[in-house]
Design a protein around this motif. Structure first.
Motif, PDB file in Angstrom:
ATOM      1  N   TYR A 147       0.711  -1.100  -0.127  1.00  0.00           N
ATOM      2  CA  TYR A 147      -0.366   0.138  -0.255  1.00  0.00           C
ATOM      3  C   TYR A 147       0.935   1.022  -0.002  1.00  0.00           C
ATOM      4  CZ  TYR A 147      -3.003  -3.635   1.846  1.00  0.00           C
ATOM      5  OH  TYR A 147      -3.663  -4.935   1.967  1.00  0.00           O
ATOM      6  N   ASP A 148       0.059   2.230  -0.391  1.00  0.00           N
ATOM      7  CA  ASP A 148       0.931   3.609  -0.190  1.00  0.00           C
ATOM      8  C   ASP A 148       0.907   3.833   1.149  1.00  0.00           C
ATOM      9  OD1 ASP A 148      -1.711   6.483   0.411  1.00  0.00           O
ATOM     10  OD2 ASP A 148      -1.748   4.272  -0.146  1.00  0.00           O
ATOM     11  N   GLY A 152      -3.885   2.919   1.808  1.00  0.00           N
ATOM     12  CA  GLY A 152      -4.895   2.864   1.097  1.00  0.00           C
ATOM     13  C   GLY A 152      -5.856   3.951   1.681  1.00  0.00           C
ATOM     14  N   THR A 183       0.010   0.977  -4.225  1.00  0.00           N
ATOM     15  CA  THR A 183      -1.043   1.068  -4.871  1.00  0.00           C
ATOM     16  C   THR A 183      -2.072   2.379  -4.671  1.00  0.00           C
ATOM     17  OG1 THR A 183      -2.305   0.245  -2.942  1.00  0.00           O
ATOM     18  CG2 THR A 183      -1.397  -1.100  -4.448  1.00  0.00           C
ATOM     19  N   LEU A 184      -1.993   3.064  -6.129  1.00  0.00           N
ATOM     20  CA  LEU A 184      -2.605   4.537  -6.291  1.00  0.00           C
ATOM     21  C   LEU A 184      -3.396   4.764  -7.455  1.00  0.00           C
ATOM     22  CD1 LEU A 184       1.088   6.524  -5.153  1.00  0.00           C
ATOM     23  CD2 LEU A 184      -1.211   5.930  -3.686  1.00  0.00           C
ATOM     24  N   THR A 185      -4.814   5.444  -6.836  1.00  0.00           N
ATOM     25  CA  THR A 185      -6.115   5.635  -8.175  1.00  0.00           C
ATOM     26  C   THR A 185      -5.579   7.081  -9.063  1.00  0.00           C
ATOM     27  OG1 THR A 185      -6.460   3.834  -6.494  1.00  0.00           O
ATOM     28  CG2 THR A 185      -8.114   5.380  -8.822  1.00  0.00           C
ATOM     29  N   GLY A 219      -5.406   7.340  -0.963  1.00  0.00           N
ATOM     30  CA  GLY A 219      -5.379   6.036  -2.304  1.00  0.00           C
ATOM     31  C   GLY A 219      -5.133   7.134  -3.812  1.00  0.00           C
ATOM     32  N   VAL A 221      -4.941  10.149  -6.070  1.00  0.00           N
ATOM     33  CA  VAL A 221      -4.528  10.916  -6.259  1.00  0.00           C
ATOM     34  C   VAL A 221      -4.108  11.607  -7.744  1.00  0.00           C
ATOM     35  CG1 VAL A 221      -2.142  10.075  -4.406  1.00  0.00           C
ATOM     36  CG2 VAL A 221      -2.004   9.514  -7.282  1.00  0.00           C
ATOM     37  N   VAL A 226       0.639   8.524 -10.498  1.00  0.00           N
ATOM     38  CA  VAL A 226       1.046   7.868 -10.704  1.00  0.00           C
ATOM     39  C   VAL A 226       1.602   6.972 -12.143  1.00  0.00           C
ATOM     40  CG1 VAL A 226      -0.366   5.665 -11.166  1.00  0.00           C
ATOM     41  CG2 VAL A 226      -1.942   7.257  -9.178  1.00  0.00           C
ATOM     42  N   TYR A 273      -0.296   2.430 -10.104  1.00  0.00           N
ATOM     43  CA  TYR A 273       1.507   1.913  -8.801  1.00  0.00           C
ATOM     44  C   TYR A 273       1.487   3.572  -9.104  1.00  0.00           C
ATOM     45  CZ  TYR A 273      -0.983  -2.505  -8.501  1.00  0.00           C
ATOM     46  OH  TYR A 273      -1.698  -3.903  -8.798  1.00  0.00           O
ATOM     47  N   PRO A 283       5.978   8.650  -3.164  1.00  0.00           N
ATOM     48  CA  PRO A 283       6.376   8.149  -4.549  1.00  0.00           C
ATOM     49  C   PRO A 283       7.533   8.859  -4.951  1.00  0.00           C
ATOM     50  CG  PRO A 283       4.150   8.972  -4.083  1.00  0.00           C
ATOM     51  CD  PRO A 283       4.934   8.912  -2.849  1.00  0.00           C
TER      52      PRO A 283
END
Length: 289
Positions: A147-148, A152, A183-185, A219, A221, A226, A273, A283
């Motif tokens: 996860y971030d 999440g 993991t990021l959206t 999560g 962003v 990403v 991601y 990141p």
């Protein structure tokens, strides 16, 4: 996900680290199935057996609140889900596949479960990181995914999973570290998914469809954060099969799924991601891989 990654062996090896059974499918099911289908060596490390999970089917309601019974049932669900996705499973701190893991589901912050002596989020970080480190030494992955920094959506076990994984990767010599992903959206995807859900989820059910004005989890962003994506609609059937294995936790619809709180999410065949800096958890600039 493997673009720019130096692969040490003949076959790329990936390790996905998650807090509870079902997280591997909900959060990274597309990537797990995508890489397994390409013959890559895919592993999933699960940190607890989800003893505090809510149970959806009435026929299994007796499991809710009975930590050992629910853990045993969810272990079977996890095994079936990993078989559907094509991954090899590991339990954090367990000496063998049938042994009890070292840590227990902490539940949400402030609940009685958080005070359990084996609660994952309450145990010293160095213990959790050392346990993750032993799996890293055994699997020797080229890529590690977790996860971030916010887990999440902020669950204490998700946050601790990120912290322990990051610490274990950072403890390796620089030349031996796998690439670490979080993991990021992307916000654009989140907007598109909400629009799709509003158009496709039956309005006459109990389902909770987020509207465009509802806040997002941490999560979600800006798109430019990403740097990597796995886009593979062909992986969705395996993800759906894995979701159905987790029948205590998930309800599957046509192109969507719902959790015990009836909140719905799209099965879009894509996941975002970012490369994470092992030291800070933030990141990292693209090219760091």
């Amino acid at each position: 996900m493997l673009d720019g990654v130096a692969v040490r062996g003949a076959t790329p090896t990936l390790l996905f680290v998650h807090a509870h059974p079902d997280d591997e499918t909900l959060t990274t099911g597309v990537a797990v199935a995508h890489h397994a289908a390409r013959g890559h060596d895919v592993h999933v490390l699960t940190c607890t057996l989800g003893e505090e999970g809510e149970v959806i089917p009435p026929a299994l309601a007796h499991l809710e609140g009975d930590g050992p019974a629910l853990a045993a049932h969810r272990r079977g669900e996890l095994a079936r889900a990993l078989a559907a996705l094509g991954a090899t499973g590991h339990l954090l701190g367990a000496a063998g596949p049938e042994d009890e893991p070292a840590f227990r589901d902490s539940g949400m912050a402030g609940t009685p479960a958080a005070e359990h002596p084996r609660a994952f989020a309450g145990r010293p970080l160095e213990d959790a990181a050392a346990a993750v480190g032993r799996v890293l030494a055994a699997v020797r992955p080229d890529v590690v995914v977790t996860y971030d920094a916010g887990g999440g959506y902020g669950h204490p076990d998700h946050v601790r999973t990120h912290e322990a994984t990051r610490a274990a990767v950072a403890a390796l010599p620089a030349g031996e570290r796998p690439v670490l992903y979080g993991t990021l959206t992307p916000l654009t995807w989140a907007l598109e998914d909400r629009e799709w859900l509003a158009a496709h989820v039956p309005a006459d059910g109990p389902w909770v469809v987020p509207d465009q004005g509802s806040p997002y989890t941490a999560g979600v962003v800006p798109d430019d954060v990403v740097g990597r994506a796995v886009v593979d609609p062909d992986a969705v059937p395996a993800q759906v099969e894995a979701l159905r294995a987790h029948d205590t936790q998930v309800v599957s619809g046509d192109g969507w799924f719902a959790l015990s709180n009836h909140h719905v999410f799209r099965l879009a065949g894509r996941e975002g991601y970012a490369v994470l800096d092992p030291g800070s958890g933030r990141p990292a600039p693209e090219g760091a891989a």
